[in-house]
Design a protein around this motif. Structure first.
Motif, PDB file in Angstrom:
ATOM      1  N   ILE A  41       0.737  -1.280  -0.288  1.00 38.07           N
ATOM      2  CA  ILE A  41      -0.103  -0.097  -0.121  1.00 38.07           C
ATOM      3  C   ILE A  41       0.841   1.336  -0.059  1.00 38.07           C
ATOM      4  O   ILE A  41       0.496   2.234  -0.762  1.00 38.07           O
ATOM      5  CB  ILE A  41      -0.910   0.000   1.335  1.00 38.07           C
ATOM      6  CG1 ILE A  41      -1.819  -0.950   1.003  1.00 38.07           C
ATOM      7  CG2 ILE A  41      -1.842   1.377   1.589  1.00 38.07           C
ATOM      8  CD1 ILE A  41      -2.897  -1.366   2.255  1.00 38.07           C
ATOM      9  N   ILE A  42       1.884   1.300   0.716  1.00 37.10           N
ATOM     10  CA  ILE A  42       2.888   2.352   1.028  1.00 37.10           C
ATOM     11  C   ILE A  42       3.514   2.610  -0.454  1.00 37.10           C
ATOM     12  O   ILE A  42       3.826   3.753  -0.856  1.00 37.10           O
ATOM     13  CB  ILE A  42       3.915   2.096   2.011  1.00 37.10           C
ATOM     14  CG1 ILE A  42       3.236   2.183   3.482  1.00 37.10           C
ATOM     15  CG2 ILE A  42       4.830   3.151   2.039  1.00 37.10           C
ATOM     16  CD1 ILE A  42       4.146   1.943   4.614  1.00 37.10           C
ATOM     17  N   GLN A  43       3.997   1.406  -0.870  1.00 35.16           N
ATOM     18  CA  GLN A  43       4.643   1.666  -2.395  1.00 35.16           C
ATOM     19  C   GLN A  43       4.012   1.799  -3.340  1.00 35.16           C
ATOM     20  O   GLN A  43       4.208   2.959  -4.180  1.00 35.16           O
ATOM     21  CB  GLN A  43       5.019   0.221  -2.818  1.00 35.16           C
ATOM     22  CG  GLN A  43       6.512  -0.064  -1.761  1.00 35.16           C
ATOM     23  CD  GLN A  43       7.133  -1.356  -2.462  1.00 35.16           C
ATOM     24  OE1 GLN A  43       6.223  -2.419  -2.515  1.00 35.16           O
ATOM     25  NE2 GLN A  43       8.195  -1.655  -2.678  1.00 35.16           N
ATOM     26  N   THR A  44       2.566   1.716  -3.427  1.00 32.72           N
ATOM     27  CA  THR A  44       1.777   2.163  -4.383  1.00 32.72           C
ATOM     28  C   THR A  44       1.162   3.649  -4.424  1.00 32.72           C
ATOM     29  O   THR A  44       1.255   4.350  -5.244  1.00 32.72           O
ATOM     30  CB  THR A  44       0.332   1.270  -4.225  1.00 32.72           C
ATOM     31  OG1 THR A  44       0.738  -0.100  -4.468  1.00 32.72           O
ATOM     32  CG2 THR A  44      -0.549   1.486  -5.271  1.00 32.72           C
ATOM     33  N   ILE A  45       1.034   3.993  -3.020  1.00 34.39           N
ATOM     34  CA  ILE A  45       0.794   5.452  -2.897  1.00 34.39           C
ATOM     35  C   ILE A  45       1.936   6.362  -3.141  1.00 34.39           C
ATOM     36  O   ILE A  45       1.754   7.379  -3.952  1.00 34.39           O
ATOM     37  CB  ILE A  45       0.251   5.659  -1.391  1.00 34.39           C
ATOM     38  CG1 ILE A  45      -0.940   5.065  -0.987  1.00 34.39           C
ATOM     39  CG2 ILE A  45       0.288   7.201  -1.030  1.00 34.39           C
ATOM     40  CD1 ILE A  45      -1.196   5.011   0.598  1.00 34.39           C
ATOM     41  N   ARG A  46       3.099   5.914  -2.726  1.00 33.95           N
ATOM     42  CA  ARG A  46       4.484   6.757  -3.025  1.00 33.95           C
ATOM     43  C   ARG A  46       4.581   6.824  -4.698  1.00 33.95           C
ATOM     44  O   ARG A  46       5.155   7.747  -5.031  1.00 33.95           O
ATOM     45  CB  ARG A  46       5.542   6.411  -2.359  1.00 33.95           C
ATOM     46  CG  ARG A  46       5.578   6.372  -0.965  1.00 33.95           C
ATOM     47  CD  ARG A  46       6.793   6.146  -0.155  1.00 33.95           C
ATOM     48  NE  ARG A  46       6.838   6.372   1.376  1.00 33.95           N
ATOM     49  CZ  ARG A  46       7.857   5.974   2.143  1.00 33.95           C
ATOM     50  NH1 ARG A  46       8.917   5.095   1.620  1.00 33.95           N
ATOM     51  NH2 ARG A  46       7.733   6.357   3.190  1.00 33.95           N
ATOM     52  N   SER A  47       4.409   5.960  -5.134  1.00 38.23           N
ATOM     53  CA  SER A  47       4.754   5.582  -6.831  1.00 38.23           C
ATOM     54  C   SER A  47       3.709   6.614  -7.583  1.00 38.23           C
ATOM     55  O   SER A  47       3.722   6.602  -8.663  1.00 38.23           O
ATOM     56  CB  SER A  47       4.855   4.284  -7.092  1.00 38.23           C
ATOM     57  OG  SER A  47       3.822   3.558  -6.981  1.00 38.23           O
ATOM     58  N   LYS A  48       2.445   6.626  -7.003  1.00 39.29           N
ATOM     59  CA  LYS A  48       1.533   7.416  -7.748  1.00 39.29           C
ATOM     60  C   LYS A  48       1.106   6.629  -8.868  1.00 39.29           C
ATOM     61  O   LYS A  48       0.743   7.002  -9.955  1.00 39.29           O
ATOM     62  CB  LYS A  48       1.917   8.939  -8.120  1.00 39.29           C
ATOM     63  CG  LYS A  48       2.079   9.677  -6.885  1.00 39.29           C
ATOM     64  CD  LYS A  48       2.401  11.177  -7.570  1.00 39.29           C
ATOM     65  CE  LYS A  48       2.545  11.963  -6.488  1.00 39.29           C
ATOM     66  NZ  LYS A  48       3.193  13.488  -7.179  1.00 39.29           N
ATOM     67  N   ALA A  49       0.901   5.331  -8.505  1.00 39.87           N
ATOM     68  CA  ALA A  49       0.532   4.101  -9.573  1.00 39.87           C
ATOM     69  C   ALA A  49      -0.910   4.050  -9.784  1.00 39.87           C
ATOM     70  O   ALA A  49      -1.777   4.834  -9.003  1.00 39.87           O
ATOM     71  CB  ALA A  49       0.947   2.885  -9.001  1.00 39.87           C
TER      72      ALA A  49
END
Length: 297
Positions: A41-49
């Protein structure tokens, strides 16, 4: 907490699981999968995917819930708890296959110069054809899992679940063929993220990701087929933790280490610039080759 009993002298854990489920392991698995879900979840939010990448995080959290129900079964096994843990652990993994199908379909549709000549390379076909096969597999496995709770329908349940798993195995193999083809064709490119050196490097990372995880799904499906086909394997708990829990854990590790969120941003206008850049580079290389050839003469 008291153990719910069936007929006198019969422990419901043995009746449903065919063995006494071990303690600690399901609690550890639940904690690990929940942590994986949070990281994704954190990775997806940070990457603006794009939003569909949250499927991975959701799958990991569902797995955590499934193992929490399995942990509850260690102390008090009921038919409802047994079916919940079985279905929640068994079915969400199909979402990983669906995620990989989506990745390949997006690569095909986002590649501006690629014009698929074959039906099996068209983005909608890649996604919806494999999506339909995945839904059929889920329904068959779900029906089989739901029938496992009754001794009288257990033989039929295994047959139904086996059909679903064999269908999944067949289409995973077809999907792998399509993905390898897309990898080998330079016209299919991938948006380069901040840490990718080039679109080619980005494509290599994405392809290694989905091919590796699909291979692990293949291993897991083979185990599940063997499990439903062989009562000895079905009655062995260590095989479940090795070929299901650990295999899917390694798949999630790959998703985290080779995270592809930056390669599928919400705004993908930069892909056109990268495509132009690749065309210029190829033109320059061809021009240099021509000049060198002329010089030789």
């Amino acid at each position: 907490m008291s153990m719910v009993q069936g007929p006198p002298g019969v422990d419901l854990r043995l009746r449903y699981f065919r063995y006494m489920p071990a303690n600690v392991y399901p609690q550890v698995a639940a904690g690990v999968y929940f942590a994986i879900g949070v990281i994704l979840i954190i990775q997806t939010i940070r990457s603006k995917a794009q939003a569909w990448l949250y499927v991975l995080a959701g799958t990991a959290i569902f797995e955590a819930v499934g193992y929490a129900f399995r942990a509850a079964c260690v102390y008090e096994t009921t038919l409802a708890l047994f079916l919940l843990q079985l279905l929640i652990i068994l079915l969400p993994i199909n979402a990983i296959a669906l995620f990989n199908y989506k990745v390949t379909g997006k690569i095909i549709s986002d590649s501006l110069t690629a014009k698929p000549k074959y039906l099996w390379l068209r983005p909608k076909f890649v996604y919806w054809f494999y999506f339909a096969s995945d839904v059929f597999s889920v329904l068959m496995q779900g029906a089989g899992g739901a029938m496992m709770g009754k001794v009288t329908t257990r033989a039929k349940a295994k047959t139904v679940a086996l059909i679903g798993l064999c269908v999944q195995l067949l289409f995973l193999g077809c999907y792998m063929t399509t993905t390898v083809y897309v990898w080998r064709k330079p016209e299919y490119i991938v948006h380069a993220g901040p840490r990718d050196k080039s679109p080619q490097a980005a494509k290599r990372k994405v392809m290694i990701n989905i091919i590796s995880t699909t291979t692990l799904l293949y291993v897991r499906s083979i185990y599940r087929i063997a499990e439903f086909a062989d009562n000895t394997i079905y009655s062995t708990e260590w095989a479940f933790y090795v070929f299901d829990t650990l295999v899917i854990f390694f798949a999630f590790v790959i998703y985290i280490v080779l995270f592809i969120g930056p390669n599928f941003p919400r705004k993908s206008a930069g892909l056109e610039k990268q495509l132009s850049y690749i065309s210029v580079e190829e033109a320059n290389a061809q021009s240099l080759s021509t000049r060198l050839t002329d010089k030789d003469y």
